[in-house]
Design an enzyme around this catalytic site. Structure first.
Site, PDB file in Angstrom:
ATOM      1  N   GLY A  85      12.679 -11.631   3.294  1.00 49.65           N
ATOM      2  CA  GLY A  85      12.260 -10.786   3.585  1.00 49.65           C
ATOM      3  C   GLY A  85      10.901 -10.750   4.228  1.00 49.65           C
ATOM      4  O   GLY A  85      11.157 -11.894   5.370  1.00 49.65           O
ATOM      5  N   GLY A  86      10.056  -9.578   4.418  1.00 51.68           N
ATOM      6  CA  GLY A  86       8.821  -9.384   5.205  1.00 51.68           C
ATOM      7  C   GLY A  86       8.458  -7.953   4.917  1.00 51.68           C
ATOM      8  O   GLY A  86       8.271  -7.568   3.950  1.00 51.68           O
ATOM      9  N   SER A 118      14.852  -9.271  -0.516  1.00 47.10           N
ATOM     10  CA  SER A 118      13.901  -8.492  -0.351  1.00 47.10           C
ATOM     11  C   SER A 118      13.772  -7.179   0.674  1.00 47.10           C
ATOM     12  O   SER A 118      14.662  -6.795   0.766  1.00 47.10           O
ATOM     13  CB  SER A 118      12.480  -9.225  -0.297  1.00 47.10           C
ATOM     14  OG  SER A 118      11.290  -8.436  -0.034  1.00 47.10           O
ATOM     15  N   ALA A 140      16.840  -8.915  -5.031  1.00 46.54           N
ATOM     16  CA  ALA A 140      15.158  -9.206  -5.067  1.00 46.54           C
ATOM     17  C   ALA A 140      14.193  -8.437  -4.550  1.00 46.54           C
ATOM     18  O   ALA A 140      13.571  -9.211  -3.311  1.00 46.54           O
ATOM     19  CB  ALA A 140      14.784 -11.240  -5.007  1.00 46.54           C
ATOM     20  N   PRO A 143       8.513  -5.299  -4.234  1.00 41.03           N
ATOM     21  CA  PRO A 143       7.723  -4.668  -3.657  1.00 41.03           C
ATOM     22  C   PRO A 143       6.113  -6.045  -4.100  1.00 41.03           C
ATOM     23  O   PRO A 143       5.963  -6.151  -5.141  1.00 41.03           O
ATOM     24  CB  PRO A 143       6.893  -3.837  -3.737  1.00 41.03           C
ATOM     25  CG  PRO A 143       8.095  -3.209  -4.783  1.00 41.03           C
ATOM     26  CD  PRO A 143       8.872  -3.786  -5.010  1.00 41.03           C
ATOM     27  N   LYS A 158       2.899   2.775  -8.060  1.00 47.11           N
ATOM     28  CA  LYS A 158       3.194   3.512  -6.119  1.00 47.11           C
ATOM     29  C   LYS A 158       4.079   2.354  -5.648  1.00 47.11           C
ATOM     30  O   LYS A 158       4.942   3.172  -5.244  1.00 47.11           O
ATOM     31  CB  LYS A 158       1.754   3.820  -5.661  1.00 47.11           C
ATOM     32  CG  LYS A 158       0.884   4.675  -6.658  1.00 47.11           C
ATOM     33  CD  LYS A 158      -0.472   4.866  -5.114  1.00 47.11           C
ATOM     34  CE  LYS A 158      -1.337   5.986  -6.128  1.00 47.11           C
ATOM     35  NZ  LYS A 158      -2.489   5.757  -5.657  1.00 47.11           N
TER      36      LYS A 158
END
Length: 248
Positions: A85-86, A118, A140, A143, A158
């Site tokens: 992810g990142g 992610s 997965a 956030p 949000k």
């Protein structure tokens, strides 16, 4: 003592200057080498390899590589992906590039044991074709903060709602399972390559590039509203585009 201190200071400054000069020359040589590389083979297959986090350098790498592929009228663009992810901003930019690509794109989650987690879920689903190697996983996508901790309160709501709307839009654009995409964000679900095919999250499983190209042969894909038939893939040259020195 003053003389010795000045001599040491001079030596340190001189070595720093030499180091700076070395990296400046290396950077320019790398840039010249990348510019001189021939990407003009018409109908070639372009490929890049992203193995690690999603960040601005990786976004820039995809942007430059896709531009080269489009300029060369490439037959196909393959993004090999293995990521935990990142950054959301970098992921958004990469998704936009894939959705607007003028060249048919494949996001190929590999090698065996690799994953698209992610931000990698969004990127995988944004390709014209989404493919996984055996033994890989995807999911997965909830956030989290920059440090990896769960978001709290209004910010959590949000960001979660934004991520859900974004990934569902991608899934709908590419005709993939939007309900699972939402679960990947809200519930952080993750699945195997076999499950991903069964749930229409990705298109198929391929153990290597040869099998990938074989399964893509003859498929018709809509590229910015124009249908394109993938053909002669096995006989096409493959040009792996390396990262520039700056991007590394």
């Amino acid at each position: 003592m003053g003389s010795m201190y000045k001599n040491r200071l001079f030596k340190c400054s001189f070595l720093s200057l030499l180091a700076s000069l070395f990296f400046f020359l290396l950077s320019n040589l790398s840039s010249v080498s990348a510019q001189n590389q021939d990407y003009s083979d018409p109908g070639a297959i372009f490929s890049i390899d992203i193995d690690g986090s999603i960040n601005p350098a990786v976004h820039d790498y995809l942007k430059d590589s896709l531009a080269k592929a489009e300029e060369a009228n490439a037959r196909l663009f393959i993004l090999y992906l293995n990521t935990p992810g990142g950054l959301v901003t970098s992921m958004q930019g990469m998704v936009e590039l894939l959705l607007e690509s003028k060249v048919p794109t494949v996001v190929y989650v590999s090698p065996r044991g690799g994953s698209a987690m992610s931000a990698g879920v969004f990127i995988t689903m944004a390709g014209h074709f989404a493919v996984m190697a055996p033994g890989t996983s995807i999911g997965a996508a909830h956030p989290v903060s920059g440090g990896g901790a769960d978001l709290q309160g209004d910010m959590r709501e949000k960001m979660e709602n934004f991520a859900v709307s974004h990934i569902k839009a991608i899934a709908e654009q590419r005709g993939r399972n939007a309900d699972w995409a939402e679960d990947a964000v809200r519930e952080s679900v993750a699945i195997t390559a076999k499950e991903a095919v069964e749930l229409n999250v990705v298109d198929f499983i391929a153990s290597d590039r040869e099998r990938l190209l074989s399964k893509l042969e003859g498929k018709v894909v809509s590229v910015n509203g124009t249908p394109k038939t993938l053909s002669n893939l096995a006989s096409s040259s493959v040009q792996a585009v390396p990262m520039s020195f700056r991007q590394k």
